[in-house]
Design a protein around this motif. Sequence first.
Motif, PDB file in Angstrom:
ATOM      1  N   ALA A  90      -2.415  -5.887   1.513  1.00 21.33           N
ATOM      2  CA  ALA A  90      -1.140  -5.734   0.820  1.00 21.33           C
ATOM      3  C   ALA A  90      -0.002  -6.220   1.700  1.00 21.33           C
ATOM      4  CB  ALA A  90      -0.929  -4.267   0.445  1.00 21.33           C
ATOM      5  N   GLY A  91       0.920  -6.920   1.098  1.00 16.76           N
ATOM      6  CA  GLY A  91       2.126  -7.318   1.800  1.00 16.76           C
ATOM      7  C   GLY A  91       1.933  -8.377   2.864  1.00 16.76           C
ATOM      8  N   CYS A  92       0.849  -9.116   2.834  1.00 14.53           N
ATOM      9  CA  CYS A  92       0.673 -10.194   3.805  1.00 14.53           C
ATOM     10  C   CYS A  92       1.054 -11.527   3.154  1.00 14.53           C
ATOM     11  CB  CYS A  92      -0.756 -10.221   4.308  1.00 14.53           C
ATOM     12  SG  CYS A  92      -1.221  -8.697   5.123  1.00 14.53           S
ATOM     13  N   GLY A  93       0.829 -12.588   3.899  1.00 10.12           N
ATOM     14  CA  GLY A  93       1.251 -13.899   3.432  1.00 10.12           C
ATOM     15  C   GLY A  93       0.662 -14.303   2.089  1.00 10.12           C
ATOM     16  N   ARG A  94      -0.576 -13.940   1.883  1.00 13.07           N
ATOM     17  CA  ARG A  94      -1.209 -14.318   0.617  1.00 13.07           C
ATOM     18  C   ARG A  94      -0.458 -13.736  -0.570  1.00 13.07           C
ATOM     19  NH1 ARG A  94      -3.270 -17.650  -1.733  1.00 13.07           N
ATOM     20  NH2 ARG A  94      -4.989 -16.698  -2.847  1.00 13.07           N
ATOM     21  N   TYR A  95       0.179 -12.643  -0.322  1.00 18.38           N
ATOM     22  CA  TYR A  95       0.984 -12.011  -1.363  1.00 18.38           C
ATOM     23  C   TYR A  95       1.981 -13.018  -1.923  1.00 18.38           C
ATOM     24  CZ  TYR A  95       4.151  -8.315  -3.177  1.00 18.38           C
ATOM     25  OH  TYR A  95       4.926  -7.500  -3.933  1.00 18.38           O
ATOM     26  N   LEU A  96       2.654 -13.701  -1.001  1.00 15.07           N
ATOM     27  CA  LEU A  96       3.598 -14.717  -1.446  1.00 15.07           C
ATOM     28  C   LEU A  96       2.867 -15.849  -2.155  1.00 15.07           C
ATOM     29  CD1 LEU A  96       6.008 -14.896   1.611  1.00 15.07           C
ATOM     30  CD2 LEU A  96       6.452 -13.922  -0.640  1.00 15.07           C
TER      31      LEU A  96
ATOM     32  N   ARG B  28      11.500  -8.079   0.509  1.00 18.68           N
ATOM     33  CA  ARG B  28      11.832  -6.872   1.251  1.00 18.68           C
ATOM     34  C   ARG B  28      10.601  -5.978   1.387  1.00 18.68           C
ATOM     35  NH1 ARG B  28      16.211  -4.188   3.206  1.00 18.68           N
ATOM     36  NH2 ARG B  28      16.052  -1.915   3.222  1.00 18.68           N
ATOM     37  N   ALA B  29       9.822  -5.912   0.335  1.00 17.53           N
ATOM     38  CA  ALA B  29       8.621  -5.077   0.378  1.00 17.53           C
ATOM     39  C   ALA B  29       7.676  -5.532   1.486  1.00 17.53           C
ATOM     40  CB  ALA B  29       7.921  -5.104  -0.979  1.00 17.53           C
ATOM     41  N   ILE B  30       7.525  -6.826   1.606  1.00 20.79           N
ATOM     42  CA  ILE B  30       6.651  -7.351   2.670  1.00 20.79           C
ATOM     43  C   ILE B  30       7.186  -6.951   4.038  1.00 20.79           C
ATOM     44  CG2 ILE B  30       5.977  -9.476   3.838  1.00 20.79           C
ATOM     45  CD1 ILE B  30       5.740 -10.804   1.259  1.00 20.79           C
ATOM     46  N   ILE B  31       8.470  -7.104   4.202  1.00 22.81           N
ATOM     47  CA  ILE B  31       9.051  -6.813   5.505  1.00 22.81           C
ATOM     48  C   ILE B  31       9.006  -5.308   5.795  1.00 22.81           C
ATOM     49  CG2 ILE B  31      11.138  -6.985   6.906  1.00 22.81           C
ATOM     50  CD1 ILE B  31       9.599  -9.611   6.496  1.00 22.81           C
ATOM     51  N   LEU B  32       9.190  -4.509   4.754  1.00 23.76           N
ATOM     52  CA  LEU B  32       9.096  -3.067   4.978  1.00 23.76           C
ATOM     53  C   LEU B  32       7.708  -2.693   5.460  1.00 23.76           C
ATOM     54  CD1 LEU B  32      11.125  -1.563   2.018  1.00 23.76           C
ATOM     55  CD2 LEU B  32      11.536  -1.210   4.453  1.00 23.76           C
ATOM     56  N   ARG B  33       6.736  -3.333   4.884  1.00 23.23           N
ATOM     57  CA  ARG B  33       5.376  -3.049   5.319  1.00 23.23           C
ATOM     58  C   ARG B  33       5.184  -3.485   6.769  1.00 23.23           C
ATOM     59  NH1 ARG B  33       0.007  -1.941   3.746  1.00 23.23           N
ATOM     60  NH2 ARG B  33      -1.084  -3.442   5.022  1.00 23.23           N
ATOM     61  N   ALA B  34       5.751  -4.607   7.091  1.00 21.43           N
ATOM     62  CA  ALA B  34       5.663  -5.073   8.476  1.00 21.43           C
ATOM     63  C   ALA B  34       6.387  -4.096   9.400  1.00 21.43           C
ATOM     64  CB  ALA B  34       6.262  -6.466   8.599  1.00 21.43           C
TER      65      ALA B  34
ATOM     66  N   GLU C 156      12.864 -18.081   4.737  1.00 15.78           N
ATOM     67  CA  GLU C 156      14.196 -17.601   5.142  1.00 15.78           C
ATOM     68  C   GLU C 156      14.532 -16.244   4.540  1.00 15.78           C
ATOM     69  OE1 GLU C 156      17.358 -20.024   3.394  1.00 15.78           O
ATOM     70  OE2 GLU C 156      15.820 -21.079   2.250  1.00 15.78           O
ATOM     71  N   ALA C 157      14.049 -15.982   3.337  1.00 15.97           N
ATOM     72  CA  ALA C 157      14.359 -14.683   2.730  1.00 15.97           C
ATOM     73  C   ALA C 157      13.685 -13.573   3.530  1.00 15.97           C
ATOM     74  CB  ALA C 157      13.907 -14.651   1.287  1.00 15.97           C
ATOM     75  N   ALA C 158      12.479 -13.840   3.955  1.00 13.43           N
ATOM     76  CA  ALA C 158      11.759 -12.837   4.748  1.00 13.43           C
ATOM     77  C   ALA C 158      12.452 -12.630   6.089  1.00 13.43           C
ATOM     78  CB  ALA C 158      10.316 -13.270   4.949  1.00 13.43           C
ATOM     79  N   THR C 159      12.846 -13.709   6.737  1.00 11.17           N
ATOM     80  CA  THR C 159      13.472 -13.542   8.049  1.00 11.17           C
ATOM     81  C   THR C 159      14.822 -12.851   7.925  1.00 11.17           C
ATOM     82  OG1 THR C 159      14.396 -15.744   7.920  1.00 11.17           O
ATOM     83  CG2 THR C 159      12.332 -15.527   9.091  1.00 11.17           C
TER      84      THR C 159
END
Lengths: 435, 434, 391, 280
Positions: free
Chosen positions: A298-304, A362-368, A392-395
């Motif tokens: 969940a929330g890793c790159g493949r998610y995108l 944001r969800a991905i980053i929150l998980r990170a 860029e959105a993730a960063t």
Amino acid sequence: MKTFIGIDLGSTTTKAVLMDENREILGKGITNSRSNYDVAAEVTKQEAKVGARFSLFRKQLGEDGDDIDHLLEDLERNFRLEQFLTELADLRETSSGFLDNPRFADQKKALGEALDEVFRRIGEEAIEIYAPGAERKSDFFRDIAGSRFMNIGEAVAKEASVEFDHMLNVYDKSIIDVENRIPDDSTVSRQLMAALHRAIAAVDDLHVSEKDAETALRKALDIEMEETYLVGTGYGRVRLPFPKEHIRSEILCHGLGAHVMYPETRTVLDIGGQDTKGIQVDPAGIVENFQMNDRCAAGCGRYLGYIADEMNVGLHELGPMAMKATKTTRINSTCTVFAGAELRDRLALGERREDILAGLHRAIILRAMSILSRAGGVKDQFTFTGGVAKNEAATKELRKLVQENYGDVTININPESIYTGALGGATFAHRAVMN
Amino acid sequence: MSAEAKSEVIKEPSMLKQKEMIANNYDKLTSAHELGIKTASTFVPGNLNELIMCFDMANNLPEINAIQNGMRKKSGGMIMDAERSGHSEDVCTYVKADIGMMSKGNIAPNGKPMPAPDVLLLSYTGCFTFMKWFELLREEYKCPTTMLHVPYEADGKITPNMRDYVVKQLKEEVIPTLEQASGVKFDIDRLREYLRNSAKAEDDLVWVLESAKNKPSPVDCYFGGVYYIGPIFTAFRGTEDAIEYYQLLRKEVEERIAAGKGPITPEGEMKEEKYRLVVEGPPNWTSFRDFWKMFYDEGAVVVSSSYTKVGGVYDYDGFRHDPDNPLESLADYCLGCYTNRNLPTRVDMLARYIEEYEADGLLINSIKSCNSFSAGQLMMMREVEERTGKPAAFIETDLVDPRYFSAANVKNRLESYFQMVDQKRKGGGSAAAA
Amino acid sequence: MAKTVQEITDRCQVLFDDIDFTESRKWKEAEPGRKVIGYMPVYVPREIIHAAGMLPLGILGGGADMEVIHGDAYYQSYICRIPRSTIELAVTKRLDFVDGMLFPSICDVIRNLSGIWQMMFKDKYVRYFDVPQNFKDGIGGTFYANEMREFREGLERLSGRKITDEAINNSIAVFNENRRMVNEVYDFRSETPWKAPSWEVYLLMRAGMVLPVEEHTQMMQDYLDAAKAEDRPLRDNCRIVLNGSFCEQPPLNMVKSIEMAGCYVVDDDFMLVNRWLLEDVPTSGDPIANLATAFIHHSEDTAAKYEPDGEKKGRWLVQKVKDRRAEGVIFAAPSFCDPALLDRPMLAGRLKEAGVPYISFKYAENSGQMQPIREQAGTFADSIKLWSEAS
Amino acid sequence: MTISAGIDIGSGVVKATVFSVENGKDQWLGRADRRIRQRDPFQLAEEAYEDCLSQAGLKRDDVQYVATTGEGENVTFATGHFYSMTTHARGAIYMEPEARAVLDVGALNGRAILIDERGKVLSYRMTSQCASGSGQFLENIARYLGIAQDEIGQLSRQGEDPEKVSGICAVLAETDVINMVSRNISPSNILRGIHESMAGRLIKLLKATGAKDGLVMMTGGLALDSGLVSAMEDGMKEQNLTAEIRGHKDSLYAGAIGAALWGAFRYEKLESLGVLAKAS
Ligand SMILES: Nc1ncnc2c1ncn2[C@@H]1O[C@H](COP(=O)(O)OP(=O)(O)O)[C@@H](O)[C@H]1O
Ligand SMILES: Nc1ncnc2c1ncn2[C@@H]1O[C@H](COP(=O)(O)OP(=O)(O)O)[C@@H](O)[C@H]1O
Ligand code: SF4
Ligand code: SF4
Ligand code: SF4
């Protein structure tokens, strides 16, 4: 010459870094891992060598200047175009071989024509895709061709009254074969030469003669690159055809790679295709502590990747779209497989696509952030690596959250950071021989 | 705590003795009905073995059964059975292994069925799950159940209120129930006698555990430790057998120290002692051997662990069973078990072990099943690191659920940890990480 | 002017959403020297805190919308969510105005949280609040009374003021009143569930966690008046009892989803502290002894309590179903919640014997996807509806 | 005579049916389905509904009860809504009156439902939030392997030496599969491996409902996948379970069928109670 190569066989992409005796990085290569792993390792090594040829070519020219920068840029671009066209031609040919399948018997001719038409149109677009200054939607043939195919294909299928599902099926069958072919050195040389001619034609007032440039490239191509030592790492490392001592854990490689890029790094976050790692390293680049997701992607790159597929856009487009959000939709589930459903759900509730995308990022980053906090938080300096660092959105979210929660720490984000693991690997390779 | 897991390789007299003790006990249990012996089921932490002995009852410990089934790789199926019958996948796998074992006929390691217990003695010490576990067993066996509620040592000390409460329960609840179930009248002098035996064995146990202060350590106090605590934590505390076992063990360890030898592993003598660790948390039982191997292959010895204190803490503040204050000392024993201590005390204990045993650092094996141990371990880890300046590592496994032991993951983590310790020792100087 | 349901609910919603506890902070700042004592589920004798002139503040985690960033550094993924979001509240200084924290004996997670608090907030009053699992006056009762005395002394030290018996007796009266009103709201909902949607009642009860008790009592009175007057359509729903949510609270959306899917909730175990004591506590005599007796003999049943009598185990749930004329039970427990999940098979067994249908699912306070919840609750409602009519 | 329609909005496909019911005798008048891909499911629901009506030669006004199921709670032209397990149970009984359990495997979720002879849901188990082993997953893999949906079943059944898919997570499992391709495992064996792992999970769900013997109807889109059905059959045999697994050509419509039939049932009930005004 001696070369030291690190290969990071990731779950979605395979990366290679090639360095010389002086630990200078000569070339980098990247390819899709979504095929045969051995092939991926070969292809990416080939790509790194191509990169190295570029570097060597520049050295051969022995000159600096804007025009040379231009030339190299154009050379690269044209080389990619050459590659693309070669693969497209291959795809076209391969797909015609699948038409004999009895399932298509009644539609064979129409299907063949429709496919030809699609490939013809993609071919036309190629020039645009690789035009100077054009934003490329992905680095990989599979992705670009695939997304163009989906877009153009449905329309063509309608016009030709053939079933799109059939066309898609032929495409799916062919792309694997095409992806699994490793370009040999001579093809690469030929493509490079062809690209050089196109490039020279395009650059104005070049102060090197075409002949000199050609000679320089020839020379660069002729340099023997000896694979002195190779280190493999990454998810697929156990599958690499290397002996055990040539393999390092990806945690160690990422730690070392980040250290090599930014010697002051203490915390590393890597978001890859199916894992997210938080790593603490000491001043010497030694891993002190780490956390990574286990069992659940969940929330890793493949998610995108799933989101991009769902929306039928390229991975590179997601970030810019999310940046257009006016608010951030709250997303709770980051199960990769449900990503599409979540997106549809939200769209059905009338939320804007951009806002949802912002929420997904944001969800991905929150998980990170949660993995980072488990690994011991964020210390100065903080380095973000892996494919998602390109987004860029993730960063943006990451910078914000790090600032809010850990105060002012230096944040290193490098567009090249997808190569961090491979760089660590190459450094290990260098050490193994030179230390 | 199992005899069989390490039997084949090197058999020292103490090992043979323990094997025999355990076998006899299972034989006694499985033939309890024929022999006319009553049985009590109870838990390891805060178990009242001496008291149970006063009523001529045999003692059956469901946790130990679960461990046995875990080591024999039978627990996985039992857990699934229990989950199928409506138990949540989120709860302690000991409970589910136990319930699954019942549904499979309750077969003891000697191949014979366990008798239904005549009484459930619920010592609610250090773990909430115990309470539910015995409520669940009561549904099954419908036998008398007596509860000994042991309050939590929340402020790191035993208050008179706590002690009185426990003693009162012993007098007014536990003893009457045991009398009734066994038909034997309680005799406090018998209890004193047993407690005297306990204290003797406890002295030797502590001596053995503390022998790990030697370099190299002659014992491993986690993997080896689970065997050493076996008799004292289970059905033998208070018996002559236990005294004898610990005397044998002590003698063997004395010899090892004299010879400068390291611990015994399933693959023979451990070679070079490279790392000295303190471990917090129970081991994983389904892959016990593989797990251990990851340590001794790297030259890592566990010099002290908290798991060897779950069934009683004898070293940290020197508690001994006391024949002069029998019920009070049983109360203090129950109150003092490791998981009944508050987190600051647990941190202090681990930090002191690291210092006193000159360990390289702390390793936490966090168990998915067990909130009693696990909730708060991450905080404990940071506190211990801070206090000792020694690095710590955290791995996650489970007790008896094979689904939660990921060997690759654990190994990855341990290897990195050992490298890290190496680097720390070298003063972080050279960067040759590989 | 009389308040409308909407107004009251809106205010409750604001209180519910406010994870900075603005209202409680205001209360504290209103007079110098005021103190706030936080407590976690399930039960603490708030009367003693009240008698000390302090505000008892119920802390029930961070809810659905709080983004937990630091909490994961304290808790592994296989531990329920409430401790990690509670830590998050503390780390982000949202609890800095709280002068003391009580961790009632409910499970090992909350128990160990008390230790974390001891280590993290060394200057605060922290108490693990132990309650007896032995229900005899002379044993458990005595132990508990002594625990309460220690607690009382602790608060006295904190405030520097004696807490008199009289003060406690007065507070007992105030809480008796509050409990009566809570029960009235529950009875009203059970009688006319369409007039008191569960999520409203839930919010109303949540308000009791942060408001001074007197204000809360009034609020419930206002709500009842307003809700009785309001005309709301009766829906074709079935009646269910919700069980298992006594600690970590479900997201509000879950409560709504269950009702939307066709289930009227006619009883639940949210915030049991509001109605833990089942009878009025005497307001004269030794208040500590009275509170102890009330706890030992007249307190709500829940998974966190031991049932000494195997025969009686879980019967209370069957009784509750009967009393509330419920048609089924929904077990909704937080993921990884030991007490709830270990108790469930036993309770389910009792329901089965009594022929009461039930379903069960798990949640986390921040569960997002309600679709599976709707689907299960909906199917449950469908089957009660279709089959109770058809057969 | 009662005319009713059932509309099942799934996560992958929208399905619609129209039925007429008279004296307990029902007649299936129309059916339509639409793949959602990236379109608005409510729009598709209208389309599919219209399609059904025109097959049946009916107008909207002729329909007395439009029942939705699946994600259709908010369909504007619906009379009432039933939840998926209720409708799949009914749909299964319609297709095979002998059915005593239902396994509904759709694009994202899998459910096992134990039912009685009237289609009453007795107990159920669902796959949790985690989407491993779903139709979507299988579809992704098939595309990756270049296999069309209708080829899957046949290919899978040729798998002699299935390769185990270990991962619990669909994403990790996908990587697993890619891994297999690089080890030259044949698509047949890969698919069979996936089917077996899916079957394993489904059987676990089924057992957890308490289903023991009798007929288990597979419903949902994946019931059309003969590879999965055959893996289920083998799995059941291996575990010595006597229940019989059966797919059905109309299984995709099970939810929509159930919705229409329950709709008609409800309509008649309400009509007899004289509370029709309330329902519409
Ligand atoms: N240009 C890009 N923009 C946004 N995301 C990208 C880009 N390139 C790669 N990614 C993301 O990075 C992931 C791959 O990261 P990588 O570090 O290569 O992972 P791995 O090593 O596991 O293959 C992809 O799944 C994708 O989500
Ligand atoms: N012939 C077929 N063979 C295999 N899978 C199929 C076939 N037809 C449909 N499916 C699968 O069924 C799924 C849709 O099933 P459905 O029950 O309608 O799901 P949902 O209700 O979630 O949309 C799709 O994911 C598709 O992959
Ligand atoms: S939760 Fe822990 S202490 Fe309690 S029974 Fe399970 S393993 Fe033992
Ligand atoms: S939710 Fe359950 S497990 Fe978690 S703290 Fe509360 S009672 Fe304990
Ligand atoms: S399918 Fe989703 S929830 Fe399940 S393990 Fe994979 S990413 Fe996690």
